[in-house]
Write an enzyme that holds these catalytic residues in place. Sequence first.
Site, PDB file in Angstrom:
ATOM      1  N   TRP A   1       0.822  -1.222   0.000  1.00 23.96           N
ATOM      2  CA  TRP A   1       0.000   0.000   0.000  1.00 23.96           C
ATOM      3  C   TRP A   1       0.852   1.267   0.000  1.00 23.96           C
ATOM      4  O   TRP A   1       0.327   2.360  -0.162  1.00 23.96           O
ATOM      5  CB  TRP A   1      -0.934   0.004   1.213  1.00 23.96           C
ATOM      6  N   LYS A   2       2.142   1.123   0.245  1.00 26.92           N
ATOM      7  CA  LYS A   2       3.021   2.297   0.361  1.00 26.92           C
ATOM      8  C   LYS A   2       2.431   3.284   1.378  1.00 26.92           C
ATOM      9  O   LYS A   2       1.890   2.842   2.380  1.00 26.92           O
ATOM     10  CB  LYS A   2       3.266   2.923  -1.019  1.00 26.92           C
TER      11      LYS A   2
ATOM     12  N   GLY B   1       1.654  -2.706  -6.243  1.00 29.27           N
ATOM     13  CA  GLY B   1       1.578  -1.401  -5.579  1.00 29.27           C
ATOM     14  C   GLY B   1       0.229  -0.750  -5.832  1.00 29.27           C
ATOM     15  O   GLY B   1      -0.781  -1.102  -5.217  1.00 29.27           O
ATOM     16  N   GLY B   2       0.199   0.175  -6.777  1.00 28.88           N
ATOM     17  CA  GLY B   2      -1.001   0.978  -7.052  1.00 28.88           C
ATOM     18  C   GLY B   2      -2.291   0.171  -7.146  1.00 28.88           C
ATOM     19  O   GLY B   2      -3.304   0.550  -6.540  1.00 28.88           O
TER      20      GLY B   2
ATOM     21  N   GLY C   1       5.256   1.956 -10.870  1.00 27.11           N
ATOM     22  CA  GLY C   1       4.411   3.148 -10.869  1.00 27.11           C
ATOM     23  C   GLY C   1       4.390   3.907 -12.189  1.00 27.11           C
ATOM     24  O   GLY C   1       3.941   5.048 -12.246  1.00 27.11           O
TER      25      GLY C   1
ATOM     26  N   GLU D   1      12.089   2.311  -3.610  1.00 26.53           N
ATOM     27  CA  GLU D   1      11.778   3.653  -3.092  1.00 26.53           C
ATOM     28  C   GLU D   1      12.571   3.933  -1.825  1.00 26.53           C
ATOM     29  O   GLU D   1      12.943   5.070  -1.546  1.00 26.53           O
ATOM     30  CB  GLU D   1      10.264   3.780  -2.849  1.00 26.53           C
TER      31      GLU D   1
END
Length: 244
Positions: free
Chosen positions: A9-10, A227-228, A166, A90
Amino acid sequence: MKPLIAGNWKMNPNSAKEAKELFDEIKKGIKTAKSEVVVCPPFVYLSQLNGLSLGAQNDFYEEKGAYTGEISASMLKDLDIDYVILGHSERRKYFNETDEQINKKIKKSLGQGLKIIFCIGETAEERDAQKKSEVLEKQIKEGLKGVTREEMKSINIAYEPVWAIGTGNNCSVDETMSSVLFIRKTISDLYNREIADNTRILYGGSVKKDNSGSYIKDAGANGLLVGGASLNADDFVEIVKSAE
Ligand code: PGA
Protein backbone atom coordinates in the site's frame (compact mmCIF):
# COMPACT_ATOMS: atom_id res chain seq x y z
CA MET A 1 4.72 -23.82 -4.58
CA LYS A 2 1.71 -21.62 -3.80
CA PRO A 3 1.97 -18.21 -5.47
CA LEU A 4 2.44 -15.29 -3.08
CA ILE A 5 0.44 -12.19 -3.94
CA ALA A 6 1.46 -9.19 -1.87
CA GLY A 7 -0.19 -5.77 -1.83
CA ASN A 8 2.18 -2.92 -1.04
CA TRP A 9 0.00 0.00 0.00
CA LYS A 10 3.02 2.30 0.36
CA MET A 11 2.00 5.56 2.13
CA ASN A 12 -1.74 5.02 1.56
CA PRO A 13 -4.60 5.43 2.36
CA ASN A 14 -4.88 8.62 4.39
CA SER A 15 -7.07 7.43 7.25
CA ALA A 16 -7.56 4.36 9.40
CA LYS A 17 -11.20 4.30 8.31
CA GLU A 18 -10.26 3.98 4.65
CA ALA A 19 -7.60 1.41 5.49
CA LYS A 20 -10.13 -0.73 7.29
CA GLU A 21 -12.67 -0.47 4.49
CA LEU A 22 -10.13 -1.45 1.85
CA PHE A 23 -8.82 -4.30 3.98
CA ASP A 24 -12.29 -5.67 4.70
CA GLU A 25 -13.25 -5.58 1.01
CA ILE A 26 -10.09 -7.45 0.08
CA LYS A 27 -10.72 -9.97 2.84
CA LYS A 28 -14.22 -10.62 1.56
CA GLY A 29 -13.07 -10.92 -2.06
CA ILE A 30 -10.30 -13.43 -1.53
CA LYS A 31 -12.09 -15.82 0.82
CA THR A 32 -11.64 -18.77 -1.52
CA ALA A 33 -8.25 -17.78 -2.90
CA LYS A 34 -5.78 -20.59 -3.43
CA SER A 35 -2.75 -18.30 -3.42
CA GLU A 36 -1.13 -16.93 -0.31
CA VAL A 37 -2.17 -13.28 0.03
CA VAL A 38 -0.44 -10.70 2.18
CA VAL A 39 -1.36 -7.06 2.66
CA CYS A 40 1.34 -4.55 3.59
CA PRO A 41 -0.19 -1.34 4.96
CA PRO A 42 1.65 1.55 6.67
CA PHE A 43 2.91 0.71 10.20
CA VAL A 44 0.20 2.74 11.96
CA TYR A 45 -2.59 0.55 10.59
CA LEU A 46 -0.98 -2.83 11.29
CA SER A 47 -2.47 -3.30 14.74
CA GLN A 48 -5.93 -2.25 13.56
CA LEU A 49 -6.29 -4.81 10.79
CA ASN A 50 -6.81 -8.53 11.15
CA GLY A 51 -8.04 -11.61 9.41
CA LEU A 52 -5.45 -11.67 6.61
CA SER A 53 -1.73 -12.20 6.57
CA LEU A 54 0.02 -8.87 7.16
CA GLY A 55 3.37 -7.48 6.16
CA ALA A 56 5.27 -4.33 7.09
CA GLN A 57 7.00 -2.19 4.47
CA ASN A 58 10.26 -1.77 6.36
CA ASP A 59 11.92 -2.24 9.74
CA PHE A 60 15.22 -1.41 11.44
CA TYR A 61 18.17 -3.65 12.17
CA GLU A 62 18.64 -2.77 15.84
CA GLU A 63 16.63 -4.50 18.55
CA LYS A 64 15.63 -1.40 20.53
CA GLY A 65 16.97 1.86 21.89
CA ALA A 66 17.68 5.41 20.84
CA TYR A 67 16.70 5.26 17.15
CA THR A 68 14.04 7.93 16.86
CA GLY A 69 11.34 7.09 14.37
CA GLU A 70 12.38 3.48 13.78
CA ILE A 71 10.43 0.22 14.23
CA SER A 72 12.16 -3.03 15.14
CA ALA A 73 11.58 -6.53 13.79
CA SER A 74 10.69 -7.73 17.29
CA MET A 75 7.93 -5.09 17.53
CA LEU A 76 6.48 -6.44 14.29
CA LYS A 77 6.71 -10.00 15.53
CA ASP A 78 4.95 -8.99 18.73
CA LEU A 79 2.01 -7.79 16.59
CA ASP A 80 1.92 -11.18 14.80
CA ILE A 81 3.07 -9.66 11.53
CA ASP A 82 4.19 -12.38 9.09
CA TYR A 83 6.17 -10.53 6.45
CA VAL A 84 8.38 -7.51 5.95
CA ILE A 85 9.27 -5.90 2.61
CA LEU A 86 12.96 -4.98 2.57
CA GLY A 87 15.12 -3.30 -0.05
CA HIS A 88 12.26 -1.65 -1.92
CA SER A 89 13.63 0.69 -4.59
CA GLU A 90 11.78 3.65 -3.09
CA ARG A 91 13.68 3.09 0.14
CA ARG A 92 16.95 2.70 -1.76
CA LYS A 93 16.22 5.91 -3.70
CA TYR A 94 14.61 8.29 -1.19
CA PHE A 95 16.22 7.04 2.01
CA ASN A 96 19.58 6.03 0.57
CA GLU A 97 19.35 2.47 1.84
CA THR A 98 22.42 0.49 0.90
CA ASP A 99 22.82 -3.22 0.20
CA GLU A 100 24.70 -3.46 3.50
CA GLN A 101 21.86 -1.91 5.52
CA ILE A 102 19.32 -4.07 3.72
CA ASN A 103 21.40 -7.12 4.58
CA LYS A 104 21.41 -6.14 8.27
CA LYS A 105 17.65 -5.68 8.19
CA ILE A 106 17.14 -9.03 6.47
CA LYS A 107 19.25 -10.88 9.04
CA LYS A 108 17.63 -9.16 12.01
CA SER A 109 14.14 -9.83 10.66
CA LEU A 110 14.93 -13.48 9.95
CA GLY A 111 16.21 -13.77 13.51
CA GLN A 112 12.80 -12.63 14.72
CA GLY A 113 11.03 -15.21 12.58
CA LEU A 114 9.67 -12.80 9.99
CA LYS A 115 9.33 -13.82 6.36
CA ILE A 116 11.01 -11.49 3.93
CA ILE A 117 10.01 -9.97 0.61
CA PHE A 118 13.43 -8.88 -0.57
CA CYS A 119 13.20 -6.41 -3.47
CA ILE A 120 15.81 -6.08 -6.17
CA GLY A 121 15.78 -4.47 -9.59
CA GLU A 122 17.72 -2.38 -12.06
CA THR A 123 17.13 1.24 -13.04
CA ALA A 124 16.46 2.31 -16.64
CA GLU A 125 20.04 3.61 -16.95
CA GLU A 126 21.50 0.34 -15.71
CA ARG A 127 19.32 -1.61 -18.12
CA ASP A 128 20.29 0.62 -21.04
CA ALA A 129 23.96 0.19 -20.14
CA GLN A 130 23.52 -3.64 -20.26
CA LYS A 131 24.28 -3.83 -16.55
CA LYS A 132 21.11 -5.53 -15.41
CA SER A 133 22.66 -8.89 -14.53
CA GLU A 134 25.56 -7.28 -12.74
CA VAL A 135 23.21 -5.11 -10.66
CA LEU A 136 20.86 -7.97 -9.77
CA GLU A 137 23.75 -10.24 -8.85
CA LYS A 138 25.30 -7.63 -6.57
CA GLN A 139 21.98 -6.86 -4.85
CA ILE A 140 21.36 -10.57 -4.26
CA LYS A 141 24.86 -11.41 -3.04
CA GLU A 142 25.15 -8.43 -0.71
CA GLY A 143 21.57 -8.58 0.50
CA LEU A 144 21.80 -12.27 1.38
CA LYS A 145 25.32 -12.25 2.83
CA GLY A 146 25.34 -14.54 5.87
CA VAL A 147 21.80 -15.83 5.30
CA THR A 148 21.84 -19.57 5.95
CA ARG A 149 20.34 -22.34 3.82
CA GLU A 150 17.74 -22.92 6.49
CA GLU A 151 16.85 -19.21 6.57
CA MET A 152 16.39 -19.18 2.79
CA LYS A 153 13.03 -20.88 3.43
CA SER A 154 11.80 -17.51 4.69
CA ILE A 155 13.15 -15.48 1.79
CA ASN A 156 11.02 -14.39 -1.15
CA ILE A 157 12.70 -12.30 -3.82
CA ALA A 158 10.72 -9.62 -5.63
CA TYR A 159 12.12 -8.68 -9.01
CA GLU A 160 11.01 -5.10 -9.49
CA PRO A 161 12.64 -3.25 -12.38
CA VAL A 162 12.74 0.35 -11.14
CA TRP A 163 11.62 1.68 -14.52
CA ALA A 164 8.45 -0.42 -14.29
CA ILE A 165 7.34 0.74 -10.84
CA GLY A 166 4.41 3.15 -10.87
CA THR A 167 4.94 3.99 -14.54
CA GLY A 168 2.35 1.81 -16.26
CA ASN A 169 5.31 0.44 -18.23
CA ASN A 170 5.26 -3.14 -16.96
CA CYS A 171 8.09 -5.50 -17.86
CA SER A 172 7.35 -7.88 -20.76
CA VAL A 173 6.80 -11.55 -20.09
CA ASP A 174 9.97 -12.48 -21.99
CA GLU A 175 12.19 -10.06 -20.13
CA THR A 176 10.66 -11.03 -16.80
CA MET A 177 11.24 -14.68 -17.60
CA SER A 178 14.90 -14.11 -18.35
CA SER A 179 15.38 -12.09 -15.15
CA VAL A 180 13.60 -14.73 -13.08
CA LEU A 181 15.88 -17.40 -14.57
CA PHE A 182 18.95 -15.30 -13.88
CA ILE A 183 17.89 -14.72 -10.26
CA ARG A 184 17.25 -18.44 -9.79
CA LYS A 185 20.64 -19.29 -11.24
CA THR A 186 22.32 -16.78 -8.92
CA ILE A 187 20.60 -18.35 -5.90
CA SER A 188 21.60 -21.78 -7.15
CA ASP A 189 25.25 -20.70 -7.42
CA LEU A 190 25.15 -19.15 -3.94
CA TYR A 191 23.28 -22.03 -2.26
CA ASN A 192 22.20 -24.98 -4.36
CA ARG A 193 19.70 -26.02 -6.99
CA GLU A 194 17.09 -27.23 -4.53
CA ILE A 195 17.08 -23.97 -2.59
CA ALA A 196 16.90 -22.02 -5.85
CA ASP A 197 13.92 -24.07 -7.00
CA ASN A 198 12.13 -23.60 -3.69
CA THR A 199 12.66 -19.84 -3.41
CA ARG A 200 9.68 -17.83 -4.55
CA ILE A 201 10.56 -15.14 -7.07
CA LEU A 202 7.88 -12.48 -7.43
CA TYR A 203 7.43 -9.91 -10.15
CA GLY A 204 6.51 -6.30 -9.32
CA GLY A 205 6.14 -3.13 -11.36
CA SER A 206 2.84 -1.82 -12.79
CA VAL A 207 1.04 -5.11 -12.21
CA LYS A 208 -2.62 -4.65 -13.21
CA LYS A 209 -5.52 -7.06 -13.43
CA ASP A 210 -5.11 -7.39 -17.21
CA ASN A 211 -1.39 -8.27 -17.15
CA SER A 212 -1.01 -10.10 -13.82
CA GLY A 213 -1.85 -13.68 -14.83
CA SER A 214 0.86 -13.93 -17.46
CA TYR A 215 3.68 -13.38 -14.97
CA ILE A 216 2.73 -16.55 -13.12
CA LYS A 217 1.56 -18.62 -16.07
CA ASP A 218 4.13 -17.62 -18.71
CA ALA A 219 7.08 -15.86 -17.08
CA GLY A 220 7.78 -18.40 -14.35
CA ALA A 221 7.26 -15.96 -11.47
CA ASN A 222 5.96 -17.45 -8.19
CA GLY A 223 4.00 -14.42 -7.14
CA LEU A 224 3.44 -10.69 -7.49
CA LEU A 225 4.20 -7.54 -5.54
CA VAL A 226 1.43 -5.11 -6.38
CA GLY A 227 1.58 -1.40 -5.58
CA GLY A 228 -1.00 0.98 -7.05
CA ALA A 229 -3.49 -1.73 -8.06
CA SER A 230 -3.59 -3.08 -4.50
CA LEU A 231 -5.36 0.12 -3.39
CA ASN A 232 -8.46 -0.88 -5.33
CA ALA A 233 -10.06 -3.91 -3.69
CA ASP A 234 -11.80 -5.17 -6.86
CA ASP A 235 -8.62 -4.90 -8.91
CA PHE A 236 -6.50 -6.57 -6.25
CA VAL A 237 -8.97 -9.42 -5.89
CA GLU A 238 -8.95 -9.89 -9.70
CA ILE A 239 -5.15 -10.00 -9.60
CA VAL A 240 -5.24 -12.64 -6.87
CA LYS A 241 -7.66 -14.72 -8.95
CA SER A 242 -5.58 -14.32 -12.11
CA ALA A 243 -2.71 -16.12 -10.41
CA GLU A 244 -4.70 -19.35 -10.06
P1 PGA B 1 3.32 -0.49 -8.71
O1 PGA B 1 4.34 -0.66 -7.49
O2 PGA B 1 2.51 -1.75 -8.80
O3 PGA B 1 2.48 0.71 -8.36
O4 PGA B 1 4.14 -0.26 -9.94
C1 PGA B 1 4.97 -1.89 -7.24
C2 PGA B 1 5.88 -1.76 -6.06
O5 PGA B 1 6.51 -0.70 -5.89
O6 PGA B 1 6.01 -2.69 -5.24
